[in-house]
Design a protein around this motif. Structure first.
Motif, short mmCIF file in Angstrom:
data_model
loop_
_atom_site.label_atom_id
_atom_site.label_comp_id
_atom_site.label_asym_id
_atom_site.label_seq_id
_atom_site.Cartn_x
_atom_site.Cartn_y
_atom_site.Cartn_z
N ASN A 28 56.60 44.29 39.48
CA ASN A 28 55.27 44.25 40.10
C ASN A 28 55.02 45.51 40.93
O ASN A 28 55.71 45.74 41.93
CB ASN A 28 55.15 43.01 40.98
CG ASN A 28 53.76 42.84 41.55
OD1 ASN A 28 52.80 43.48 41.10
ND2 ASN A 28 53.63 41.98 42.54
N VAL A 29 54.04 46.30 40.54
CA VAL A 29 53.75 47.55 41.25
C VAL A 29 52.63 47.37 42.27
O VAL A 29 52.15 48.35 42.85
CB VAL A 29 53.36 48.67 40.25
CG1 VAL A 29 54.51 48.95 39.30
CG2 VAL A 29 52.09 48.30 39.47
N ASP A 30 52.22 46.13 42.51
CA ASP A 30 51.04 45.89 43.33
C ASP A 30 51.33 44.96 44.51
O ASP A 30 50.63 43.98 44.72
CB ASP A 30 49.93 45.29 42.46
CG ASP A 30 48.54 45.53 43.04
OD1 ASP A 30 48.42 46.31 43.99
OD2 ASP A 30 47.58 44.92 42.53
N VAL A 66 47.56 37.54 30.95
CA VAL A 66 48.88 37.12 30.46
C VAL A 66 49.92 37.33 31.55
O VAL A 66 50.75 36.44 31.83
CB VAL A 66 49.26 37.91 29.19
CG1 VAL A 66 50.72 37.62 28.81
CG2 VAL A 66 48.34 37.55 28.04
N ALA A 67 49.89 38.50 32.19
CA ALA A 67 50.84 38.79 33.26
C ALA A 67 50.65 37.83 34.43
O ALA A 67 51.63 37.37 35.04
CB ALA A 67 50.71 40.23 33.72
N GLU A 68 49.40 37.52 34.77
CA GLU A 68 49.13 36.59 35.86
C GLU A 68 49.76 35.22 35.59
O GLU A 68 50.39 34.62 36.47
CB GLU A 68 47.61 36.41 36.04
CG GLU A 68 46.89 37.61 36.61
CD GLU A 68 46.97 37.69 38.13
OE1 GLU A 68 47.76 36.93 38.73
OE2 GLU A 68 46.24 38.51 38.71
N VAL A 69 49.60 34.74 34.37
CA VAL A 69 50.12 33.42 34.03
C VAL A 69 51.64 33.43 33.95
O VAL A 69 52.32 32.61 34.60
CB VAL A 69 49.53 32.92 32.70
CG1 VAL A 69 50.24 31.64 32.24
CG2 VAL A 69 48.04 32.67 32.84
N ALA A 126 37.06 41.52 32.03
CA ALA A 126 37.19 42.64 32.98
C ALA A 126 37.86 43.82 32.30
O ALA A 126 38.48 43.70 31.23
CB ALA A 126 38.01 42.20 34.19
N ALA A 127 37.76 44.98 32.93
CA ALA A 127 38.29 46.21 32.34
C ALA A 127 39.79 46.12 32.06
O ALA A 127 40.29 46.72 31.11
CB ALA A 127 38.00 47.39 33.27
N GLN A 128 40.53 45.37 32.88
CA GLN A 128 41.98 45.27 32.69
C GLN A 128 42.35 44.50 31.43
O GLN A 128 43.47 44.60 30.94
CB GLN A 128 42.62 44.58 33.91
CG GLN A 128 42.59 45.42 35.17
CD GLN A 128 41.28 45.26 35.93
OE1 GLN A 128 40.30 44.75 35.40
NE2 GLN A 128 41.27 45.69 37.18
N GLY A 129 41.42 43.67 30.91
CA GLY A 129 41.63 42.98 29.66
C GLY A 129 42.54 41.76 29.78
O GLY A 129 43.00 41.38 30.85
N ARG A 130 42.79 41.17 28.63
CA ARG A 130 43.51 39.90 28.61
C ARG A 130 44.97 40.04 28.99
O ARG A 130 45.60 39.07 29.43
CB ARG A 130 43.38 39.25 27.23
CG ARG A 130 44.05 40.01 26.10
CD ARG A 130 43.78 39.36 24.75
NE ARG A 130 44.53 40.02 23.69
CZ ARG A 130 44.43 39.71 22.41
NH1 ARG A 130 43.60 38.73 22.04
NH2 ARG A 130 45.13 40.34 21.49
N HIS A 150 49.32 39.00 40.12
CA HIS A 150 50.45 39.59 39.39
C HIS A 150 50.02 40.26 38.09
O HIS A 150 50.82 40.49 37.20
CB HIS A 150 51.50 38.50 39.11
CG HIS A 150 51.95 37.83 40.37
ND1 HIS A 150 51.59 36.53 40.70
CD2 HIS A 150 52.70 38.29 41.40
CE1 HIS A 150 52.12 36.22 41.87
NE2 HIS A 150 52.78 37.27 42.32
N GLY A 151 48.74 40.58 38.00
CA GLY A 151 48.23 41.19 36.77
C GLY A 151 48.77 42.58 36.49
O GLY A 151 48.72 43.05 35.35
N ALA A 152 49.31 43.25 37.52
CA ALA A 152 49.86 44.61 37.33
C ALA A 152 51.35 44.59 37.05
O ALA A 152 51.99 45.64 37.04
CB ALA A 152 49.58 45.46 38.56
N SER A 153 51.91 43.42 36.79
CA SER A 153 53.33 43.33 36.47
C SER A 153 53.53 43.31 34.95
O SER A 153 52.56 43.35 34.18
CB SER A 153 53.93 42.07 37.10
OG SER A 153 53.32 40.91 36.58
N LEU A 154 54.80 43.29 34.52
CA LEU A 154 55.15 43.25 33.10
C LEU A 154 54.48 44.38 32.32
O LEU A 154 53.98 44.20 31.21
CB LEU A 154 54.77 41.89 32.49
CG LEU A 154 55.27 40.64 33.22
CD1 LEU A 154 54.76 39.38 32.54
CD2 LEU A 154 56.78 40.62 33.33
#
Length: 251
Positions: free
Chosen positions: A131-133, A47-50, A39-43, A153-157
């Protein structure tokens, strides 16, 4: 560590969020919401999700189980939309799966109540990871049998998008002005000490859960272990205090 499964059937796109996750069935006969590595957000979003998701689970928050899902791009043949096909074909190999929560509804702060202790714990966690989301517009919370679920949580860290300036993030205050659970800010002091201890204990396992394949070739680092050490240093320093990055918004 995350469980490892293989996608055997692509069910449908969920058509939510920028990455447009898909629903797949894995060889363990479970359904997962799949976040694509292509996806456009990339790996780094994965990483943030995990890291954040496993850290949240270590805090006792209701984060659905995460898994490493191996995807054969041939499954893209069952998706008629070209844009999603392209994303699937770019996502061969390891992707992130979140256990599908059957019957879940999207949280609406005007329709659902969350007890103040749970709300404060989620808000504290979001402040820790930046986390901004989790806004009232897009809470990334689900309501299902058994209560609340904390997702996405992909928009965190966000510091990992610029490691050269990452140290400044350690003391960055968290803006909770439009957080979906902002009313719990006044309760943060009651959970702070407990959650800080739990977070410190959970951090090593959360960092270790990130697969090597998403950490290789990170500019400025000598391999995945060095990247893990940098994540650990960032969050350890943020936890060390004073935790003046916690929000003080009331109401």
């Amino acid at each position: 560590m995350l469980s490892e499964v293989t996608a055997v059937r692509y069910a449908t796109p969920l058509r939510e969020g920028g990455s447009m996750p898909g629903l797949i069935e894995a060889d363990d006969r479970r359904l997962y919401v799949l976040k694509w590595v292509g996806a456009a957000q990339g790996r780094k979003a994965l990483v943030a999700e995990v890291l954040a998701g496993e850290l949240g689970r270590g805090l006792g928050l209701p984060v659905p189980e995460l898994a490493l899902v191996d995807l054969d791009p041939v499954l893209a043949r069952s998706e008629p939309e070209v844009q999603i096909q392209d994303q699937m074909r770019a996502s061969g190999g390891a992707n992130l799966g979140m256990a599908f929560v059957s019957g879940a509804l999207n949280f609406d702060p005007l329709c659902f109540d969350v007890d103040v202790d749970t709300a404060a714990r989620v808000l504290w966690f979001d402040a820790l990871i930046g986390n901004v989301d989790r806004s009232w517009r897009n809470p990334n919370l689900l309501v299902a049998a058994g209560g609340l679920r904390v997702i996405d949580h992909g928009a965190s860290l966000i510091f990992h998008h610029s490691w050269a300036r990452a140290e400044a993030w350690r003391r960055k205050p968290y803006d909770a002005s439009d957080h979906a659970l902002r009313r719990a800010a006044g309760h943060l002091s009651k959970v702070d000490a407990e959650l800080a201890v739990l977070a410190e204990a959970a951090l090593p396992a959360a960092v270790a859960a990130v697969p090597d394949v998403w950490l290789v070739d990170e500019p400025g680092f000598d391999g995945p272990d060095a990247v893990r050490a940098a994540y650990t240093a960032q969050l350890t320093a943020r936890l060390a205090g004073p935790r003046d990055w916690l929000p003080e918004v009331a109401g």
